[in-house]
Design a protein around this motif. Structure first.
Motif, PDB file in Angstrom:
ATOM      1  N   ASP A 112       0.948  -1.173  -0.191  1.00 18.86           N
ATOM      2  CA  ASP A 112       0.028   0.003   0.055  1.00 18.86           C
ATOM      3  C   ASP A 112       0.833   1.110  -0.056  1.00 18.86           C
ATOM      4  O   ASP A 112       0.444   2.414  -0.523  1.00 18.86           O
ATOM      5  CB  ASP A 112      -1.003   0.050   1.343  1.00 18.86           C
ATOM      6  N   ALA A 172       3.736   1.766  -1.708  1.00 16.24           N
ATOM      7  CA  ALA A 172       4.472   1.972  -2.910  1.00 16.24           C
ATOM      8  C   ALA A 172       3.701   3.210  -3.688  1.00 16.24           C
ATOM      9  O   ALA A 172       2.727   3.222  -3.853  1.00 16.24           O
ATOM     10  CB  ALA A 172       4.477   0.799  -3.773  1.00 16.24           C
ATOM     11  N   ARG A 173       4.710   4.142  -4.131  1.00 16.97           N
ATOM     12  CA  ARG A 173       4.363   5.316  -5.005  1.00 16.97           C
ATOM     13  C   ARG A 173       4.624   5.459  -6.076  1.00 16.97           C
ATOM     14  O   ARG A 173       4.142   6.242  -7.068  1.00 16.97           O
ATOM     15  CB  ARG A 173       4.719   6.443  -4.146  1.00 16.97           C
ATOM     16  N   PHE A 221      -5.897   5.504 -18.616  1.00 12.62           N
ATOM     17  CA  PHE A 221      -7.018   6.099 -17.616  1.00 12.62           C
ATOM     18  C   PHE A 221      -8.156   6.799 -18.335  1.00 12.62           C
ATOM     19  O   PHE A 221      -8.930   7.211 -17.681  1.00 12.62           O
ATOM     20  CB  PHE A 221      -6.157   6.885 -16.782  1.00 12.62           C
ATOM     21  N   LEU A 222      -8.174   6.839 -19.400  1.00 10.17           N
ATOM     22  CA  LEU A 222      -9.151   7.479 -20.318  1.00 10.17           C
ATOM     23  C   LEU A 222      -9.891   6.717 -21.180  1.00 10.17           C
ATOM     24  O   LEU A 222     -11.121   7.032 -21.835  1.00 10.17           O
ATOM     25  CB  LEU A 222      -8.474   8.790 -21.306  1.00 10.17           C
ATOM     26  N   GLU A 266     -12.535  -7.659 -13.808  1.00 14.67           N
ATOM     27  CA  GLU A 266     -11.954  -7.683 -12.682  1.00 14.67           C
ATOM     28  C   GLU A 266     -10.514  -7.824 -12.230  1.00 14.67           C
ATOM     29  O   GLU A 266      -9.847  -6.787 -11.747  1.00 14.67           O
ATOM     30  CB  GLU A 266     -12.832  -8.580 -11.519  1.00 14.67           C
ATOM     31  N   GLU A 268      -9.160  -4.744 -13.756  1.00 19.70           N
ATOM     32  CA  GLU A 268      -9.405  -3.583 -12.718  1.00 19.70           C
ATOM     33  C   GLU A 268      -8.645  -3.437 -11.598  1.00 19.70           C
ATOM     34  O   GLU A 268      -7.822  -2.493 -11.262  1.00 19.70           O
ATOM     35  CB  GLU A 268     -10.929  -3.605 -12.205  1.00 19.70           C
ATOM     36  N   ILE A 269      -8.025  -4.668 -11.014  1.00 19.02           N
ATOM     37  CA  ILE A 269      -7.198  -4.999  -9.883  1.00 19.02           C
ATOM     38  C   ILE A 269      -5.812  -4.296 -10.273  1.00 19.02           C
ATOM     39  O   ILE A 269      -5.147  -3.599  -9.712  1.00 19.02           O
ATOM     40  CB  ILE A 269      -7.042  -6.273  -9.134  1.00 19.02           C
ATOM     41  N   ARG A 288      -5.267  -2.403 -12.849  1.00 22.37           N
ATOM     42  CA  ARG A 288      -5.068  -0.959 -13.049  1.00 22.37           C
ATOM     43  C   ARG A 288      -5.030  -0.354 -11.871  1.00 22.37           C
ATOM     44  O   ARG A 288      -4.469   0.996 -11.817  1.00 22.37           O
ATOM     45  CB  ARG A 288      -6.528  -0.778 -13.962  1.00 22.37           C
ATOM     46  N   GLU A 289      -5.774  -0.589 -10.821  1.00 18.24           N
ATOM     47  CA  GLU A 289      -5.669   0.211  -9.557  1.00 18.24           C
ATOM     48  C   GLU A 289      -4.237   0.478  -9.158  1.00 18.24           C
ATOM     49  O   GLU A 289      -3.701   1.546  -8.714  1.00 18.24           O
ATOM     50  CB  GLU A 289      -6.508  -0.631  -8.418  1.00 18.24           C
ATOM     51  N   THR A 344      -2.395   2.726 -11.113  1.00 24.14           N
ATOM     52  CA  THR A 344      -3.092   4.154 -10.780  1.00 24.14           C
ATOM     53  C   THR A 344      -2.366   4.799  -9.770  1.00 24.14           C
ATOM     54  O   THR A 344      -1.598   5.854  -9.708  1.00 24.14           O
ATOM     55  CB  THR A 344      -4.325   4.075 -10.665  1.00 24.14           C
ATOM     56  N   ARG A 345      -1.998   3.640  -8.872  1.00 26.89           N
ATOM     57  CA  ARG A 345      -1.180   4.202  -7.457  1.00 26.89           C
ATOM     58  C   ARG A 345       0.128   4.620  -7.773  1.00 26.89           C
ATOM     59  O   ARG A 345       0.718   5.535  -7.033  1.00 26.89           O
ATOM     60  CB  ARG A 345      -1.168   2.828  -6.639  1.00 26.89           C
ATOM     61  N   ILE A 346       0.728   4.119  -8.806  1.00 23.96           N
ATOM     62  CA  ILE A 346       2.228   4.328  -9.031  1.00 23.96           C
ATOM     63  C   ILE A 346       2.516   5.140 -10.255  1.00 23.96           C
ATOM     64  O   ILE A 346       3.796   5.261 -10.519  1.00 23.96           O
ATOM     65  CB  ILE A 346       2.897   2.855  -8.662  1.00 23.96           C
ATOM     66  N   TRP A 395       0.187   7.317 -11.927  1.00 22.97           N
ATOM     67  CA  TRP A 395      -0.754   8.460 -12.346  1.00 22.97           C
ATOM     68  C   TRP A 395      -0.155   9.407 -13.255  1.00 22.97           C
ATOM     69  O   TRP A 395      -0.572   9.702 -14.360  1.00 22.97           O
ATOM     70  CB  TRP A 395      -1.586   8.826 -11.108  1.00 22.97           C
ATOM     71  N   LYS A 396       0.785   9.906 -12.572  1.00 25.59           N
ATOM     72  CA  LYS A 396       1.577  11.068 -13.230  1.00 25.59           C
ATOM     73  C   LYS A 396       2.881  11.192 -12.673  1.00 25.59           C
ATOM     74  O   LYS A 396       3.111  11.033 -11.527  1.00 25.59           O
ATOM     75  CB  LYS A 396       0.553  12.436 -13.236  1.00 25.59           C
ATOM     76  N   TYR A 432      -6.086   7.697  -4.425  1.00 23.73           N
ATOM     77  CA  TYR A 432      -5.391   8.261  -2.967  1.00 23.73           C
ATOM     78  C   TYR A 432      -6.819   9.296  -2.601  1.00 23.73           C
ATOM     79  O   TYR A 432      -6.690  10.046  -1.880  1.00 23.73           O
ATOM     80  CB  TYR A 432      -4.211   9.118  -2.970  1.00 23.73           C
ATOM     81  N   TRP A 451     -14.254   7.624 -16.867  1.00 25.62           N
ATOM     82  CA  TRP A 451     -14.147   9.106 -16.329  1.00 25.62           C
ATOM     83  C   TRP A 451     -14.862   9.204 -15.158  1.00 25.62           C
ATOM     84  O   TRP A 451     -14.437   9.644 -14.219  1.00 25.62           O
ATOM     85  CB  TRP A 451     -14.591  10.040 -17.617  1.00 25.62           C
ATOM     86  N   LEU A 472     -18.300  -2.789 -11.832  1.00 28.18           N
ATOM     87  CA  LEU A 472     -18.053  -3.378 -13.059  1.00 28.18           C
ATOM     88  C   LEU A 472     -19.344  -3.925 -13.620  1.00 28.18           C
ATOM     89  O   LEU A 472     -19.489  -3.736 -14.854  1.00 28.18           O
ATOM     90  CB  LEU A 472     -17.098  -4.273 -12.902  1.00 28.18           C
TER      91      LEU A 472
END
Lengths: 262, 406
Positions: free
Chosen positions: A71, A73-74, A140-141, A172, A175-176, A178-179, A182-184, A186-187, B145, B284, B300
């Protein structure tokens, strides 16, 4: 798609910070395969080819598949550090590596932190550097399904693996994964501003492989890696997209094995 | 009761056909279709309507914000709140609310809100939200976050207002060498905080644990009752008994002189095919990591949701429309069923014109709300402002709390 090979076994590696799911198959020198950000779809025909010459390890990245999620990790560099820890814990280094897309980015980060961890490295459609022209396609889009579709040069190849409409279980899993992405990541999206400045220190012989029709990571990223890595060459494979190892397993395996056993 | 007027401040002057052609009207809907001249007209019409709402007797004006879409023209809630703080005299200015996770500088936010509270002479209710999924993309705030940032920004905001500076904040998502803003709110320990929401169980529990009233946004009567059960249970656990003063409700409610006219205008509530947040790609609206893992599969599955027809929504009282007498009857059913003490009437949306909006506001303020106040007394629906309840659990005297271990 699931594990359907009698070549491979699945195990959970215990590390002080958590468990890592690993598929393992073949015989010979160890070869670490680092999967895409969409996860490891199972034991692929490409792995079968590699397993003829190597003991192939395909871990699920921390936070992906069945591996525990750190959790805290960035960054992608955090994942790379966890992999160095894993290799040390199980006494696997130095070894060869084959990083796929996002996994290629992880491999490149690992190599910058430990210049001797890899005997040889293969980066296939690797993310991690900012394109000089265009962008890395932003997952992410779009939906996970759309993103995976964009990874193939031919829609038929997507449908062969996942059907025309992937089921809920598959959604699913994506999705996991991708989550965690996202955490590490995103930008900035899918690149690290410092990586181009660090890779010139990596003298590891490197093969860059790109699908000629990669719609996720532009081919000019391969050029950035070529410009930075002192000992690298590029092999562009026709008839493949970002998942070129799925679409052209024989051609990619031939190129990779040729390079690793040269 | 605390009775508020609300509108999404729709940008009715956007090219509807372009939205239909593209299949979306949010996030990536090109802003070349933004018409600044029309926007100027619409902002001034809304301002005139808010001032009129105060004149017509509403207790509060509820404001909200969204980004990158014509369904709401307020992209920064504190701007309109500032204008109202200076131009109104009596009404509460109710922010529902400032989206905390998209804010990189909660200290700056604390200063802005404090200024609005001072300029309004303490008439501010400073609600907070996580922000819809689309806002995370519009502001490039990491959705994974979102909840952590929401809670940490909240803690920092409260500390900034209630603990004398200077102090240092070294948090997980926010770090500040010096927290010592000169301007602090008039209301002590800080303005009231209300939390609006739709679906998230975690947010309901969190609001109850802070003793912040939760404002259910146009949920069905049954769903609203389920929210109160979750809220009441959490309140009991942390040591207080919740009631109507902890409950708010937002309902789409258009009134006109005739039923026919009211129904015609109420159809505008579905102007973007009924999507509150405009038409958007499901990704989105619900970026990965934004929702909790516990509801991942459910989300989902729900991506292909069906929005009930206008007639069905009238039937289910998700939309109420009619003459004042007709809507009061229906609102009574709603009040009896859900027992909130804070009620926001979302009067006008879509293409409803200025003249009809003004009529709606006059009828709400002069006829509907006085009747609702009587019903409120009869049902003992007293607002936290009327009861002068503590603004939070932290502000509740310790001896009044009896936490249960259950």
């Amino acid at each position: 798609m699931t594990l359907t090979s009698d070549v491979a076994t699945e195990e959970m590696l215990e590390l002080p910070w958590g468990k890592v799911q690993v598929l393992k198959g073949g015989a010979g020198d160890p070869l670490l395969v680092l999967h895409h950000d969409t996860g490891n779809p199972g034991w692929l025909p490409f792995y079968d080819e590699l397993a003829k010459s190597f003991t192939v390890y395909v871990p699920s990245h921390p936070g992906f598949g069945k591996s525990d999620r750190p959790d805290w990790a960035r960054t992608v560099r955090d994942l790379a550090t966890l992999y160095l820890w894993l290799l040390d814990e199980f006494d696997l280094a130095p070894l060869n590596v084959c990083g796929l897309g996002f996994g290629g980015w992880i491999a490149a980060e690992m190599a910058t932190m430990d210049h001797r961890v890899f005997r040889r490295q293969v980066l296939i459609g690797a993310a991690g550097v900012q394109p000089t022209d265009g962008e890395i396609l932003d997952q992410f889009l779009v939906s996970t399904t759309e993103y995976v579709q964009m990874g193939f040069s031919d829609d038929a190849n997507f449908e062969r693996l996942y059907g025309s409409e992937p089921d809920l279980d598959q959604l699913e899993v994506w999705e996991i994964n991708r989550e965690m992405t996202t955490r590490i990541a995103w930008k900035p999206y899918m690149f690290d501003q410092s990586l181009p400045h660090l890779i010139p220190g990596v003298k590891t012989p490197t093969l860059l492989v790109w699908g000629a029709n990669d719609r996720i990571v532009p081919l000019n990223c391969a050029q950035r890696y070529l410009d930075g890595l002192p000992n690298a060459r590029l092999d562009v494979i026709d008839g493949g997209g970002h998942y070129v190892e799925v679409e052209r397993p024989d051609a990619v395996a031939k190129s990779v094995i040729g390079f690793l056993t040269d | 009761m605390h009775l508020m007027y609300f509108t999404e401040q729709p940008m009715s002057a956007y090219p509807v056909e372009e939205g239909k052609r593209l299949g979306y009207t949010a996030t990536m809907f090109p802003n070349k279709y933004f018409d600044p001249v029309e926007a100027t007209r619409l902002y001034h019409e809304r301002l005139e309507e808010y001032l009129y709402a105060e004149e017509m007797g509403v207790d509060g004006i509820m404001l909200n914000e969204h980004h990158n879409a014509p369904f709401t023209m307020q992209s920064k809630i504190n701007i309109f709140a500032s204008v109202l703080a200076g131009m109104t005299k009596r009404v509460k200015i109710v922010l529902l609310g400032n989206p905390l996770p998209v804010c990189d500088n909660p200290i700056r936010l604390a200063e802005e809100i404090a200024m609005i509270d001072l300029i309004s002479k303490g008439r501010l209710v400073s609600g907070i939200v996580r922000g819809a999924g689309q806002e995370q993309i519009a502001t490039n705030a990491n959705p994974a976050y979102n909840r952590e940032r929401f809670e940490e920004a909240h803690d920092l905001l409260i500390k900034t207002w209630s603990v004398p500076g200077p102090f240092r904040w070294e948090g997980n998502h926010y770090q500040f060498r010096v927290v010592n803003p000169w301007v602090l709110p008039l209301q002590k320990p800080h303005p009231r905080i209300w939390v609006p929401g739709v679906v998230s169980r975690e947010t309901v529990v969190w609001a109850a644990e802070q003793r912040y009233p939760y404002i259910a946004l146009n949920t069905t009567i049954e769903a609203t009752k389920a929210i109160w059960e979750i809220y009441d249970e959490a309140a009991k656990r942390v040591g207080y008994k919740s009631g109507p003063e902890n409950r708010g409700y937002l309902i789409r409610c258009h009134v006109a002189e005739t039923e026919e006219k009211a129904i015609e205008n109420a159809r505008e509530f579905l102007w973007m095919q009924g999507e509150f947040l405009g038409l958007a790609h499901p990704v989105w609206a619900n970026p990965s990591g934004y929702g909790s893992p516990a509801t991942r599969r459910q989300r989902l599955e729900a991506r292909k949701r069906v929005i009930p027809s206008f007639e069905q929504q009238l039937e289910m009282m998700q939309i109420i429309a009619g003459t004042p007498e007709q809507v009061v009857k229906k609102l009574r059913i709603l009040l009896e069923g859900t027992r909130p003490s804070i009620l926001a009437l979302w009067g006008n949306d879509g293409m409803v014109n200025h003249e009809d909006s003004m009529t709606c506001i006059r009828l709400l303020g002069q006829e509907v709300m006085p009747a609702l106040r009587e019903i409120g007394k009869e049902l003992e629906l007293f607002s936290p402002i009327e009861l002068d309840t503590p603004v939070s659990l932290a502000a509740t005297p310790q001896h009044e709390l009896t936490p249960s271990s259950a």
